[in-house]
Design a protein around this motif. Structure first.
Motif, short mmCIF file in Angstrom:
data_model
loop_
_atom_site.label_atom_id
_atom_site.label_comp_id
_atom_site.label_asym_id
_atom_site.label_seq_id
_atom_site.Cartn_x
_atom_site.Cartn_y
_atom_site.Cartn_z
N MET A 98 0.83 -1.19 0.00
CA MET A 98 0.00 0.00 0.00
C MET A 98 0.87 1.25 0.00
SD MET A 98 -3.24 -0.62 0.03
CE MET A 98 -4.15 -2.13 0.08
N GLN A 99 0.35 2.28 -0.63
CA GLN A 99 1.00 3.58 -0.63
C GLN A 99 0.01 4.61 -0.11
OE1 GLN A 99 2.53 4.70 -4.46
NE2 GLN A 99 4.16 3.19 -4.40
N THR A 100 0.53 5.76 0.29
CA THR A 100 -0.30 6.84 0.78
C THR A 100 -0.03 8.10 -0.03
OG1 THR A 100 -0.25 5.92 3.00
CG2 THR A 100 -0.90 8.22 2.80
N ALA A 101 -1.11 8.78 -0.41
CA ALA A 101 -0.99 10.06 -1.11
C ALA A 101 -1.79 11.09 -0.32
CB ALA A 101 -1.55 9.95 -2.52
N ILE A 102 -1.26 12.31 -0.26
CA ILE A 102 -1.98 13.42 0.36
C ILE A 102 -2.26 14.44 -0.73
CG2 ILE A 102 -1.89 15.27 2.07
CD1 ILE A 102 -0.12 13.43 3.77
N LEU A 103 -3.54 14.76 -0.89
CA LEU A 103 -3.97 15.67 -1.93
C LEU A 103 -4.53 16.94 -1.31
CD1 LEU A 103 -6.02 12.98 -3.84
CD2 LEU A 103 -3.77 13.80 -4.48
N LYS A 104 -4.10 18.09 -1.80
CA LYS A 104 -4.63 19.38 -1.37
C LYS A 104 -5.85 19.68 -2.22
CE LYS A 104 -4.41 23.44 0.69
NZ LYS A 104 -5.01 23.56 1.98
N ILE A 105 -6.99 19.98 -1.56
CA ILE A 105 -8.25 20.17 -2.26
C ILE A 105 -8.83 21.54 -1.95
CG2 ILE A 105 -10.57 19.25 -2.58
CD1 ILE A 105 -9.43 16.56 -1.44
N ASN A 106 -9.21 22.27 -2.99
CA ASN A 106 -9.88 23.56 -2.84
C ASN A 106 -11.35 23.40 -3.16
OD1 ASN A 106 -7.61 25.02 -2.16
ND2 ASN A 106 -7.19 25.69 -4.25
N GLY A 107 -12.19 24.20 -2.50
CA GLY A 107 -13.61 24.23 -2.81
C GLY A 107 -14.49 23.55 -1.79
N MET A 108 -13.91 22.88 -0.80
CA MET A 108 -14.72 22.24 0.23
C MET A 108 -15.07 23.29 1.28
SD MET A 108 -12.96 18.50 0.89
CE MET A 108 -11.48 19.18 1.66
N SER A 109 -16.38 23.42 1.58
CA SER A 109 -16.79 24.45 2.53
C SER A 109 -17.59 23.91 3.71
CB SER A 109 -17.60 25.51 1.80
OG SER A 109 -18.74 24.92 1.20
N CYS A 110 -17.93 22.62 3.68
CA CYS A 110 -18.74 22.06 4.77
C CYS A 110 -18.47 20.56 4.91
CB CYS A 110 -20.23 22.30 4.52
SG CYS A 110 -20.87 21.43 3.08
N SER A 111 -19.05 19.98 5.94
CA SER A 111 -18.83 18.55 6.16
C SER A 111 -19.46 17.71 5.04
CB SER A 111 -19.38 18.12 7.52
OG SER A 111 -20.77 18.36 7.59
N GLY A 112 -20.48 18.24 4.40
CA GLY A 112 -21.08 17.55 3.25
C GLY A 112 -20.09 17.45 2.10
N CYS A 113 -19.34 18.52 1.88
CA CYS A 113 -18.31 18.51 0.84
C CYS A 113 -17.25 17.46 1.14
CB CYS A 113 -17.63 19.88 0.74
SG CYS A 113 -18.69 21.24 0.24
N ALA A 114 -16.80 17.44 2.39
CA ALA A 114 -15.79 16.47 2.79
C ALA A 114 -16.33 15.05 2.63
CB ALA A 114 -15.37 16.72 4.23
N GLY A 115 -17.60 14.84 2.95
CA GLY A 115 -18.22 13.53 2.78
C GLY A 115 -18.28 13.11 1.33
N THR A 116 -18.59 14.06 0.46
CA THR A 116 -18.64 13.77 -0.98
C THR A 116 -17.27 13.36 -1.49
OG1 THR A 116 -20.48 15.29 -1.34
CG2 THR A 116 -19.12 14.76 -3.26
N VAL A 117 -16.23 14.10 -1.13
CA VAL A 117 -14.88 13.78 -1.57
C VAL A 117 -14.46 12.41 -1.04
CG1 VAL A 117 -12.44 14.44 -1.41
CG2 VAL A 117 -14.18 16.18 -1.85
N SER A 118 -14.75 12.16 0.21
CA SER A 118 -14.42 10.86 0.80
C SER A 118 -15.12 9.73 0.05
CB SER A 118 -14.82 10.85 2.27
OG SER A 118 -14.56 9.59 2.85
N ARG A 119 -16.38 9.91 -0.25
CA ARG A 119 -17.16 8.87 -0.94
C ARG A 119 -16.62 8.59 -2.34
NH1 ARG A 119 -21.63 11.09 -0.34
NH2 ARG A 119 -21.89 12.01 -2.39
N VAL A 120 -16.31 9.65 -3.11
CA VAL A 120 -15.83 9.41 -4.47
C VAL A 120 -14.46 8.73 -4.45
CG1 VAL A 120 -17.20 11.25 -5.51
CG2 VAL A 120 -14.84 11.73 -4.87
#
Length: 68
Positions: free
Chosen positions: A1-23
């Motif tokens: 396994m490998q790990t990647a950390i991605l910087k994401i712009n445009g998330m403004s609420c926990s719903g946004c974070a949930g969407t990103v996590s789900r995809v």
């Protein structure tokens, strides 16, 4: 396994974070995805034989967010 950390712009609420996590978790080969709304990033643990950062970027951008 490998790990990647991605910087994401445009998330403004926990719903946004949930969407990103789900995809991210829906991508074959992703073991786990932890999205930090305050830091504006996602930490993804994945099998490099099955997927990689390019697939993560595409999925996040298709969901309406920007990867920097």
């Amino acid at each position: 396994m490998q790990t990647a950390i991605l910087k994401i712009n445009g998330m403004s609420c926990s719903g946004c974070a949930g969407t990103v996590s789900r995809v991210l978790k829906n991508i074959e080969g992703v073991q786990s995805a932890a999205v930090n709304l305050d830091a504006g990033n996602a930490q993804v643990e994945f099998d490099p034989a099955l997927t990689g950062p390019d697939a993560f970027k595409t999925a996040i951008e298709d969901a309406g967010y920007d990867v920097v």
